[in-house]
Design a protein around this motif. Structure first.
Motif, PDB file in Angstrom:
ATOM      1  N   THR A   4      35.161  42.619  47.153  1.00  0.00           N
ATOM      2  CA  THR A   4      36.050  41.463  47.261  1.00  0.00           C
ATOM      3  C   THR A   4      35.932  40.601  46.009  1.00  0.00           C
ATOM      4  O   THR A   4      34.849  40.433  45.463  1.00  0.00           O
ATOM      5  CB  THR A   4      35.652  40.640  48.498  1.00  0.00           C
ATOM      6  OG1 THR A   4      35.881  41.443  49.640  1.00  0.00           O
ATOM      7  CG2 THR A   4      36.468  39.372  48.606  1.00  0.00           C
ATOM      8  N   TRP A   5      37.071  40.064  45.587  1.00  0.00           N
ATOM      9  CA  TRP A   5      37.094  39.209  44.408  1.00  0.00           C
ATOM     10  C   TRP A   5      36.310  37.926  44.663  1.00  0.00           C
ATOM     11  O   TRP A   5      36.583  37.203  45.614  1.00  0.00           O
ATOM     12  CB  TRP A   5      38.554  38.887  44.049  1.00  0.00           C
ATOM     13  CG  TRP A   5      38.719  37.827  43.011  1.00  0.00           C
ATOM     14  CD1 TRP A   5      39.282  36.593  43.171  1.00  0.00           C
ATOM     15  CD2 TRP A   5      38.341  37.904  41.630  1.00  0.00           C
ATOM     16  NE1 TRP A   5      39.279  35.900  42.006  1.00  0.00           N
ATOM     17  CE2 TRP A   5      38.710  36.677  41.031  1.00  0.00           C
ATOM     18  CE3 TRP A   5      37.719  38.878  40.847  1.00  0.00           C
ATOM     19  CZ2 TRP A   5      38.479  36.406  39.682  1.00  0.00           C
ATOM     20  CZ3 TRP A   5      37.491  38.592  39.504  1.00  0.00           C
ATOM     21  CH2 TRP A   5      37.870  37.379  38.946  1.00  0.00           C
ATOM     22  N   CYS A  38      35.630  35.555  42.059  1.00  0.00           N
ATOM     23  CA  CYS A  38      35.743  34.813  40.811  1.00  0.00           C
ATOM     24  C   CYS A  38      34.775  35.349  39.769  1.00  0.00           C
ATOM     25  O   CYS A  38      34.150  34.601  39.030  1.00  0.00           O
ATOM     26  CB  CYS A  38      35.499  33.318  41.015  1.00  0.00           C
ATOM     27  SG  CYS A  38      36.832  32.550  41.862  1.00  0.00           S
ATOM     28  N   SER A  50      39.700  45.802  49.019  1.00  0.00           N
ATOM     29  CA  SER A  50      38.305  45.372  49.084  1.00  0.00           C
ATOM     30  C   SER A  50      37.515  46.271  50.032  1.00  0.00           C
ATOM     31  O   SER A  50      38.044  46.743  51.041  1.00  0.00           O
ATOM     32  CB  SER A  50      38.252  43.924  49.555  1.00  0.00           C
ATOM     33  OG  SER A  50      36.998  43.657  50.100  1.00  0.00           O
ATOM     34  N   THR A  84      38.399  39.705  54.212  1.00  0.00           N
ATOM     35  CA  THR A  84      37.784  40.022  52.933  1.00  0.00           C
ATOM     36  C   THR A  84      36.356  39.515  52.836  1.00  0.00           C
ATOM     37  O   THR A  84      35.622  39.922  51.949  1.00  0.00           O
ATOM     38  CB  THR A  84      38.571  39.394  51.778  1.00  0.00           C
ATOM     39  OG1 THR A  84      38.546  37.977  51.967  1.00  0.00           O
ATOM     40  CG2 THR A  84      40.001  39.863  51.765  1.00  0.00           C
ATOM     41  N   SER A 102      35.473  36.712  51.863  1.00  0.00           N
ATOM     42  CA  SER A 102      35.333  35.835  50.713  1.00  0.00           C
ATOM     43  C   SER A 102      35.396  34.382  51.161  1.00  0.00           C
ATOM     44  O   SER A 102      36.211  34.026  52.010  1.00  0.00           O
ATOM     45  CB  SER A 102      36.465  36.119  49.724  1.00  0.00           C
ATOM     46  OG  SER A 102      36.799  34.958  49.003  1.00  0.00           O
ATOM     47  N   ASP A 127      43.080  38.885  47.313  1.00  0.00           N
ATOM     48  CA  ASP A 127      42.662  40.276  47.286  1.00  0.00           C
ATOM     49  C   ASP A 127      43.804  41.255  47.513  1.00  0.00           C
ATOM     50  O   ASP A 127      43.602  42.450  47.415  1.00  0.00           O
ATOM     51  CB  ASP A 127      41.557  40.506  48.311  1.00  0.00           C
ATOM     52  CG  ASP A 127      40.196  40.393  47.666  1.00  0.00           C
ATOM     53  OD1 ASP A 127      39.668  41.414  47.218  1.00  0.00           O
ATOM     54  OD2 ASP A 127      39.681  39.264  47.578  1.00  0.00           O
ATOM     55  N   SER A 146      47.086  43.272  46.554  1.00  0.00           N
ATOM     56  CA  SER A 146      47.584  43.710  45.260  1.00  0.00           C
ATOM     57  C   SER A 146      48.706  44.716  45.472  1.00  0.00           C
ATOM     58  O   SER A 146      48.885  45.238  46.578  1.00  0.00           O
ATOM     59  CB  SER A 146      46.454  44.348  44.461  1.00  0.00           C
ATOM     60  OG  SER A 146      45.867  45.377  45.222  1.00  0.00           O
TER      61      SER A 146
END
Lengths: 651, 308
Positions: free
Chosen positions: A552-553, A555, B58, B119, B121, B216, B218
């Motif tokens: 997962t992104w 940053c 992800s 995700t 996140s 996330d 895309s």
């Protein structure tokens, strides 16, 4: 009626027969078979009665005080009996499996027997047509559910929850005694039919309505009478929570609707009271749910919310009756009953899925869970279906009943006079819908999505088929009502018309005010089709594309840990803090920690404190209790003397 | 032309114009802030580019993440189908279809929020939390606005609220209708995450709402989400356009032209707002939303007060 009685007998047998059988497979299968067969037959009897628009009654002559015992199935009884029977069967199968893999497998026979008694008493509550029989069944239901709530009585908080529950339910019973005593004062005997006949000439009609609203309200659990509900639902075994939330609290709704059926169109103040209580209950219920981290308490507060939504429906019905709009009365009551059925289905489903998670992870605190969608995919699917249903979005069943309630509110705006003000409940319901979405996004996301927040969760695995099949049945029912509501339109209109006192309830004409429900049906089917088409297009598009997997992104931060995920406390924080003190949340903030802790404003804030005062005051009386016999003799003599003096002076 | 045919054409116009509205908005903003800005058609290029790309998923995500864009685009489309986009009657219309509009959008949002939480996140969790907070008050405001229209036109179907009964109600109900339209515009800015609630042009994750939720996603998935957002903005804009210019009596061709022009004009209006108004701090957003919703409340009270 024979069908119903045979079914009822089988449910009773499910309580009595298994304990006398030898241990092992015979005992287990006997319970399951008897329960499912009994529930199936009672449901079939109720469906036949509702579909045939008939009222079936059976009277036992009795010379005891209280008179004849009457049991009968009319449309109102039928729809509640169907809900009880369906949930009785599914939750029973789930519960049998769940208790046997729990902490006390040796007590599963006891749990099953109590459970069958509870189902039988529920069936009796919704079909009793005379006061004494009704109150007997009511009390049986209270006691058997109390014993199930305290099943894990080794834990202190379970005992506390049971204690609160038993006090609350007996307050309700006591108020019911008062209500029926007042009502039957001028009645011929104590059957419901006589109560209905006696209503027109009653002197204290407002008092009776108010007593009924409060007495049944304690059971239904609208705010502020909800205080017993979250602890009891959190403490009980999962299948019991599911049954309590699904049908036991609905007996309160049944009671209010029964009082309205017997008394005819209520005064306007009653309708407004119900509508306002419903709005408050829906809003505060969902707000408090948002603040919870114990998944079962969270679901319990959602029951408070949904009872509020049902009460909005009843409010529309009562106002329609009071202001002389019979079509609105039918619509409101019908919507309330449909939402009752829907909530019974999806809330039981949610409680069972949450119970399966608890069985595998041994925690109800959602902050410790996460990532279960990969480890328990079927349980996740069930919970997800329940969540989509409960937030009331198409294409599932929650949408149909919430839509009906909205239609009732919008129709109210089209009338003339005070009734139009009911439209203000529509934005409240919209806010409730938005908050419910937030809450179920929180619980679904934090429990099932993301990554596991503790090692125990990472090791959990999927539950067996005896857990999943009952859930699958309920999920299928949610889909069926959501996609094909038109099939139910006649039945709903029939129940609504019966409660509204429309003499033509049995004929087809009553359905006109509910409409055919083809609108939401068309919409739900179109939405499902659109999703299917879009999914196919995406599949076709992605077939030849490269799909890469990556973390997962973050940053640019390459080492994400589970602790870095958003927590439930943080997720709910903006909404909870927007409502300030009403939300009853205490926040702990620190440099590395943010955690919020919910308190129940009514129970912890008011009732416990008030009771502490009462207890302190009662302690002042302590000195008169010395435990010495001669002192008590003095009291007795003094009491007798003062009575004598009173009589002499009074003469 | 039969009414159904004009409804299909109107829906097609909205589907085609929707990304362009965003382009017009950003171009207007650029011009007003003395920049040249991207071409008006840039959003179409972006969508086409994304549709041709592959995808990066992800590791932590499940099926929900992939289902969300699909459900979002389907539900937004269905929300558009209950609005009488041609000014006459919607493709799907029934009493209370206004509820279907709001709740279909909610269904898409629910899936998108779950995808964000999927995700794992913290950024996306934060965005999801903000999104549901904003949306719940927007729903309140939407139902106040629609309540006004229902009380004014005595119907509960959007095809009535925005069709012939609306034109009949204009002479007496214009103050309430105008107030509703202004309130809806403010709510649209919030629902579609534009300035002053959110800034689609920002590049700092901590300050985003909608954009951070879809970090996330895309490729084609992202294209579906971006297109759904544009579509959602356009269908709410279509409601506002119809409120201000009831098109029940216009010839079909004129009505469709007014729709297209109105949508582009909404884009210009959004651009003007974005060029002239600063973005609000997050704690101020509930206040903004409450103000927008209270316009709906005032107009509802006005309607109930002024008619028997």
């Amino acid at each position: 009626m024979t069908l119903f009685l045979v079914g009822f007998g089988l449910v009773v047998a499910a309580a009595i027969v298994p304990p006398v059988l030898p241990h092992g497979a015979a005992r287990r299968s006997a319970f399951g078979a008897l329960l499912v067969a009994g529930c199936g037959l009672t449901a079939a009897a109720a469906v036949v009665a509702l579909a045939g628009a008939r009222v079936i009654q059976l009277t036992w002559r009795s010379y005891l005080p209280g008179g004849d015992a009457v049991i009968g199935i009319d449309p109102l009884s039928a729809v509640f009996a169907i809900a009880v029977a369906v949930l009785g069967a599914t939750n029973g199968i789930f519960g049998d499996a769940d208790v046997r893999s729990g902490a006390h497998p040796e007590r599963s026979t006891e749990a099953n027997a109590l459970y069958a008694v509870l189902v039988a008493s529920l069936l009796l509550v919704v079909t009793a047509q005379s006061v004494v029989l009704f109150l007997t069944a009511w009390e049986l239901m209270a006691i058997s559910s109390f014993l199930l709530v305290i099943f894990d009585h080794g834990q202190a908080d379970v005992r506390r929850a049971g204690w609160i529950y038993v006090v609350a339910t007996h307050v309700s019973t006591l108020l019911l005694f008062a209500m029926f005593a007042l009502w039957s004062g001028t009645a011929r005997d104590m059957t419901f039919a006589s109560l209905a006949d006696a209503w027109a000439g009653m002197p204290n009609r407002s008092v009776i309505l108010l007593l009924g609203l409060v007495a049944f309200g304690v059971k239904a659990g609208y705010v502020p009478l909800h205080f017993w509900l979250p602890p009891a639902h959190s403490a009980s075994p999962s299948h019991v929570s599911a049954l309590m939330s699904g049908v036991v609290i609905k007996t309160g709704i049944y009671g209010i609707l029964r009082v309205l059926t017997l008394s005819g169109a209520p005064p306007a103040w009653f309708g407004w009271t119900v509508l306002v209580l419903g709005g408050i209950s829906a809003l505060l219920g969902v707000l408090w749910a948002l603040a919870q981290h114990d998944v079962k308490r969270l679901l319990a507060y959602h029951s408070v919310e949904n009872i509020g939504i049902i009460m909005l429906g009843i409010g529309i019905g009562a106002l329609g009756g009071a202001y002389g709009y019979p079509a609105l009365a039918i619509l409101g009551y019908g919507a309330a009953v449909l939402h009752m059925v829907n909530h019974a289905l999806f809330k039981s489903l949610l409680f069972m899925a949450a119970g399966a998670v608890y069985r595998r992870t041994h925690t109800r605190n959602i902050e410790e869970l996460g990532g279960l969608a990969r480890r328990m995919p079927w349980t996740f699917l069930m919970f997800f279906i329940g969540a989509v249903a409960i937030i009331g979005v198409p294409p599932l069943n929650g949408f149909v009943s919430e839509w009906l309630i909205y239609v009732g509110l919008y129709d109210a705006a089209r009338t003339v006079g005070a009734m139009r003000l009911a439209i203000f409940a529509a934005p409240v319901l919209a806010l409730v819908g938005g908050l419910a979405l937030a809450c179920f996004a929180k619980v679904t996301g934090v429990v099932f999505l993301g990554t596991a927040r503790s090692a125990r969760v990472a090791e959990s695995s999927e539950v067996g088929s005896s857990y999943l099949i009952p859930q699958g049945v309920l999920a299928a029912a949610c889909f069926a009502i959501g996609l094909l509501p038109a099939l139910l339109a006649t039945a709903i209109a029939r129940v609504g018309a019966f409660v509204a006192g429309d003499p033509a309830w049995g004929s087809g004409g009553a359905g006109a005010s509910i409409g055919t429900l083809r609108g939401p049906m068309l919409f739900a089917i179109a939405l499902t089709a659109a999703i299917a088409v879009a999914a196919l297009l995406r599949f076709a598009l992605m077939r030849r594309r490269s799909i890469r997997r990556a973390p997962t992104w973050g940053c640019g931060y390459p080492e994400p840990t589970p602790r870095m995920q958003y927590t439930a406390s943080s997720f709910a924080s903006p909404l909870v803090s927007m409502f300030g003190a009403v939300s009853g949340v205490y926040e702990h903030r620190g440099a590395t920690i943010f955690h919020s802790e919910p308190r129940d404003i009514v129970l912890d804030g008011v009732l416990v404190r008030a009771w502490a005062r009462v207890e302190a005051a009662a302690l002042r009386l302590r000195p008169i209790q010395q435990g010495r016999l001669h002192l008590y003799l003095v009291y007795v003599v003094a009491a007798v003397l003062s009575c004598l003096v009173y009589f002499v002076v009074a003469r | 032309m039969r009414p159904a045919a004009s409804a299909w054409i109107a829906l097609a116009i909205v589907l085609v114009v929707a990304p362009g509205v965003l382009g017009v908005a950003s171009r207007t903003r650029a011009l007003l802030t003395r920049r040249r800005g991207a071409p008006v058609l840039q959003s179409y290029y972006d969508l086409l580019k994304l549709l041709r790309r592959g995808s990066v998923l992800s590791d932590t995500t499940s099926r929900v993440f992939r289902a969300a864009p699909v459900c979002l685009v389907a539900s937004t489309l269905l929300a558009g189908a209950v609005i009488p986009l041609d000014g006459r009657a919607a493709l799907i219309r029934f009493p209370g279809d206004v509820v279907a509009l709001v709740y279909a959008l909610a269904f898409g949002r629910f899936l998108l929020v779950l995808a964000a939480l999927d995700t794992g996140s913290s950024f996306e969790g934060m965005g999801a939390s903000r999104e549901v907070t904003v949306a719940s008050i927007v729903e309140l405001g939407l139902f106040l606005s629609f309540g006004t229209l229902a009380a004014l036109t005595k119907t509960s179907s959007l095809s009535g609220m925005l069709g012939a009964p609306l034109a009949a109600a204009w002479p007496t109900g214009s103050p309430a209708i105008l107030m509703t339209a202004v309130g809806l515009f403010a709510l649209m800015l919030a629902e579609c995450t534009r300035v002053p609630v959110d800034d689609p042009a920002t590049h700092l994750e901590l300050t985003m709402i909608h954009e951070v939720m879809i970090l996330d996603h895309s490729g084609p998935d992202l294209a579906l989400i971006l297109y759904s957002s544009a579509l959602e903005l356009s269908i709410i804009a279509a409601i506002i356009v119809t409120l201000l210019a009831p098109r029940g009596d216009m010839p079909v061709a004129v009505s469709l032209a007014v729709l297209a022009a109105g949508l582009l004009a909404t884009g210009v209006a959004i651009g003007i707002v974005e060029a002239t108004v600063a973005r609000l701090r997050l704690p101020k957003i509930p206040l903004y939303l409450a103000s927008a919703a209270s316009l709906g409340l005032f107009s509802l009270v006005l309607v109930l007060w002024s008619s028997p």
